[in-house]
Scaffold this active site. Sequence first.
Site, PDB file in Angstrom:
ATOM      1  N   HIS A   7       0.662  -1.416   0.202  1.00 51.11           N
ATOM      2  CA  HIS A   7       0.071  -0.309  -0.148  1.00 51.11           C
ATOM      3  C   HIS A   7       1.034   1.478   0.043  1.00 51.11           C
ATOM      4  O   HIS A   7       1.777   1.223   0.414  1.00 51.11           O
ATOM      5  CB  HIS A   7      -1.013   0.573   0.945  1.00 51.11           C
ATOM      6  CG  HIS A   7      -0.454   0.102   2.298  1.00 51.11           C
ATOM      7  ND1 HIS A   7      -0.099  -0.757   2.915  1.00 51.11           N
ATOM      8  CD2 HIS A   7      -0.496   0.764   3.582  1.00 51.11           C
ATOM      9  CE1 HIS A   7       1.050  -0.983   4.222  1.00 51.11           C
ATOM     10  NE2 HIS A   7       0.092   0.625   4.416  1.00 51.11           N
ATOM     11  N   HIS A  31       6.074   2.012   3.878  1.00 51.95           N
ATOM     12  CA  HIS A  31       5.609   0.954   3.245  1.00 51.95           C
ATOM     13  C   HIS A  31       6.635   0.610   2.504  1.00 51.95           C
ATOM     14  O   HIS A  31       7.373  -0.229   1.396  1.00 51.95           O
ATOM     15  CB  HIS A  31       4.433   0.066   3.027  1.00 51.95           C
ATOM     16  CG  HIS A  31       4.054  -0.339   4.036  1.00 51.95           C
ATOM     17  ND1 HIS A  31       3.689  -2.038   4.821  1.00 51.95           N
ATOM     18  CD2 HIS A  31       3.651   0.455   5.513  1.00 51.95           C
ATOM     19  CE1 HIS A  31       3.290  -1.126   6.223  1.00 51.95           C
ATOM     20  NE2 HIS A  31       2.767  -0.410   6.236  1.00 51.95           N
TER      21      HIS A  31
END
Length: 239
Positions: free
Chosen positions: A54, A59
């Site tokens: 995502h 991330h």
Amino acid sequence: MINVTIVPVLEDNYAYLLEADNGETAIVDPGESGPVIVALGDKDLNLDYILNTHHHSDHIAGNRDLKNAYNAKLAGPAKDSHRIADLDIELDESSVFEFGGEQAQIFETPGHTTGGICIYFPISKIIFTGDTIFSLGCGRLFEGTPEQMWASFQKIMALPDDTKLYCGHEYTQGGARFCLTVEPDNPDLKARAEEVNALREEEKPTLPSTIGIEKKTNVFLRAGSADRFAEIRKLRDNF
Ligand code: ZN
Ligand code: FE
């Protein structure tokens, strides 16, 4: 088959280094590049793919450095193509994405974000759940509804119990503390909480978990309905 190495990044995120039998390599959710470059160097590996679950920066913030350093191809959620820079391969549930001679299966799992995906390798029996499902927890509902998140859970819960679950954060110990307030008499949960405390005492990761363990212990997955899940999520937000 795919071998997985845990690469701790940032405060409490995990990136995952994948090495396939055919020599292909990938990194899942590089929240920063430094520790990933060290891990690749230790193993004398190049990097073929970067996989994102995502769009959150913890991330993806290592994407650019790693693309530049290794000329790696970046694959991530098609629905996040407007907010993940330089995506080479857009993934959704109809995608045919092969890695390591294995056909990955993509699950669209809105809830934590609207675009998020989980990436499943059925031969290796591993799934990368990002911030959708943690061990003994789940992501906050930043962009989605409880109904969406609950539906996302059902997709993942349908996988075989012995599927290894690799999530985006080391949040398991706090998750255990919370889960025990909801199900104080659950023997599997009590046993897992003890195991988790022992691992963290030694500063070891509590991952991977498995789908089977989470089904028995993760109170979010065990809620039984979207409404009850919403209640439990609210309790957790105020825990
Ligand atoms: Zn996130
Ligand atoms: Fe995160």
